[in-house]
Design a protein around this motif. Structure first.
Motif, short mmCIF file in Angstrom:
data_model
loop_
_atom_site.label_atom_id
_atom_site.label_comp_id
_atom_site.label_asym_id
_atom_site.label_seq_id
_atom_site.Cartn_x
_atom_site.Cartn_y
_atom_site.Cartn_z
N UNK A 124 0.82 -1.22 0.00
CA UNK A 124 0.00 0.00 0.00
C UNK A 124 0.86 1.27 0.00
N UNK A 125 1.94 1.25 0.77
CA UNK A 125 2.74 2.47 0.94
C UNK A 125 3.65 2.76 -0.25
N UNK A 126 3.80 1.82 -1.15
CA UNK A 126 4.64 2.04 -2.34
C UNK A 126 3.83 2.10 -3.63
N UNK A 127 2.56 1.73 -3.57
CA UNK A 127 1.71 1.77 -4.76
C UNK A 127 1.45 3.22 -5.15
N UNK A 128 1.58 3.54 -6.42
CA UNK A 128 1.41 4.92 -6.88
C UNK A 128 0.02 5.47 -6.58
N UNK A 129 -0.99 4.60 -6.50
CA UNK A 129 -2.37 5.04 -6.24
C UNK A 129 -2.63 5.34 -4.76
N UNK A 131 0.18 5.56 -2.14
CA UNK A 131 1.34 5.92 -1.32
C UNK A 131 1.20 7.28 -0.64
N UNK A 132 0.40 8.19 -1.20
CA UNK A 132 0.20 9.49 -0.55
C UNK A 132 -0.46 9.37 0.81
N UNK A 133 -1.22 8.32 1.01
CA UNK A 133 -1.87 8.09 2.30
C UNK A 133 -0.86 7.80 3.41
N UNK A 134 0.33 7.39 3.03
CA UNK A 134 1.33 6.96 4.00
C UNK A 134 2.45 7.97 4.19
N UNK A 135 2.27 9.19 3.66
CA UNK A 135 3.28 10.22 3.87
C UNK A 135 3.38 10.50 5.37
N UNK A 136 4.60 10.46 5.86
CA UNK A 136 4.84 10.68 7.30
C UNK A 136 4.81 9.41 8.13
N UNK A 137 4.45 8.30 7.52
CA UNK A 137 4.46 7.02 8.23
C UNK A 137 5.58 6.17 7.63
N UNK A 138 6.68 6.10 8.34
CA UNK A 138 7.84 5.37 7.83
C UNK A 138 7.75 3.87 8.05
N UNK A 139 7.01 3.47 9.08
CA UNK A 139 6.89 2.04 9.39
C UNK A 139 5.66 1.83 10.28
N UNK A 171 -9.76 3.06 2.56
CA UNK A 171 -9.65 1.83 1.78
C UNK A 171 -8.33 1.10 1.99
N UNK A 172 -7.31 1.80 2.46
CA UNK A 172 -6.01 1.16 2.72
C UNK A 172 -5.59 1.34 4.17
N UNK A 173 -6.54 1.68 5.03
CA UNK A 173 -6.23 1.90 6.44
C UNK A 173 -6.26 0.60 7.22
N UNK A 174 -5.50 -0.37 6.79
CA UNK A 174 -5.41 -1.62 7.51
C UNK A 174 -5.49 -2.80 6.57
N UNK A 175 -5.53 -3.96 7.17
CA UNK A 175 -5.57 -5.18 6.39
C UNK A 175 -6.19 -6.30 7.21
N UNK A 176 -6.52 -7.36 6.53
CA UNK A 176 -7.05 -8.57 7.16
C UNK A 176 -6.12 -9.72 6.80
N UNK A 177 -5.67 -10.43 7.80
CA UNK A 177 -4.85 -11.63 7.59
C UNK A 177 -5.74 -12.80 7.96
N UNK A 178 -5.93 -13.71 7.02
CA UNK A 178 -6.85 -14.82 7.27
C UNK A 178 -6.14 -16.16 7.21
N UNK A 179 -6.69 -17.10 7.99
CA UNK A 179 -6.22 -18.48 8.02
C UNK A 179 -7.43 -19.39 8.03
#
Length: 189
Positions: A124-129, A131-139, A171-179
């Motif tokens: 999400x943080x490197x995708x051109x569509x 990445x602007x959402x993650x400005x200021x969030x390095x990790x 839309x990119x403020x998190x994720x779901x990890x499923x098992x």
């Protein structure tokens, strides 16, 4: 699966145009047994008022635990969820933590979860569509078990996390990890 989704959509449509307020309805009751891990869930909609999307409360039972996820919509119909965990003690459900659901091997599971969270964050943080959402969030941090939201869908367990982004980046403020439930059996208490 398609029948359940059709039923949910139909009920949401009906409640959207209904004039009744504070209406409760149970829309789904499922029981999944995946590799001897049985989960039973029910979902309820609570009508908030005319034209507003309903609050969705999903309650699932796993062994002697009750897991509740409560989804509240914003003005655009986008849902944010809160998660609660309870453990049955003396025939009553009392507040509990995610860590209590899992055994001493939960650190191994947590490592797998965080590996996927980090991969999704990197995407999400490197995708051109996006990445602007993650400005200021390095990790992002290594999440602890009690910082994750837990829910169930079909024969899967979902671990949910949010990154804390603005509503414009929901839309990119998190994720779901499923098992699959059968995959996590070895980590359960």
């Amino acid at each position: 699966m398609a029948k359940q989704l059709s039923l949910i959509v139909a009920l949401l449509f009906c409640f959207h145009f209904s004039k009744a307020s504070n209406l409760y309805v149970s829309i789904d009751s499922t029981s999944k047994d995946s590799g001897n891990v049985k989960v039973t869930c029910s979902e309820k909609l609570k009508r908030q008022g005319h034209g507003l999307d309903p609050i969705i409360t999903k309650t699932c039972f796993l062994k002697n635990f009750k897991l509740v996820s409560i989804g509240e919509p914003d003005y655009k119909g986008r849902y944010s969820y809160e998660y609660e965990v309870y453990k049955k003690e003396n025939k009553k459900f009392v507040p509990a933590t995610n860590s209590e659901i899992f055994n001493a091997n939960q650190e191994e599971l947590l490592t797998l979860i965080n590996k996927q969270i980090q991969a999704d964050y990197k995407q999400y943080s490197t995708d051109s569509q996006t990445k602007d959402c993650f400005i200021g969030i390095d990790s992002i941090p290594f999440y602890k078990m009690n910082e994750l939201g837990i829910s169930f869908y079909g024969d899967q367990i979902w671990f949910n996390v949010t990154f804390g982004l603005s509503s414009a980046c929901m839309s990119v403020d998190g994720t779901i990890v499923s098992f699959k439930l059968s995959e996590i059996k070895k980590y359960l208490n």
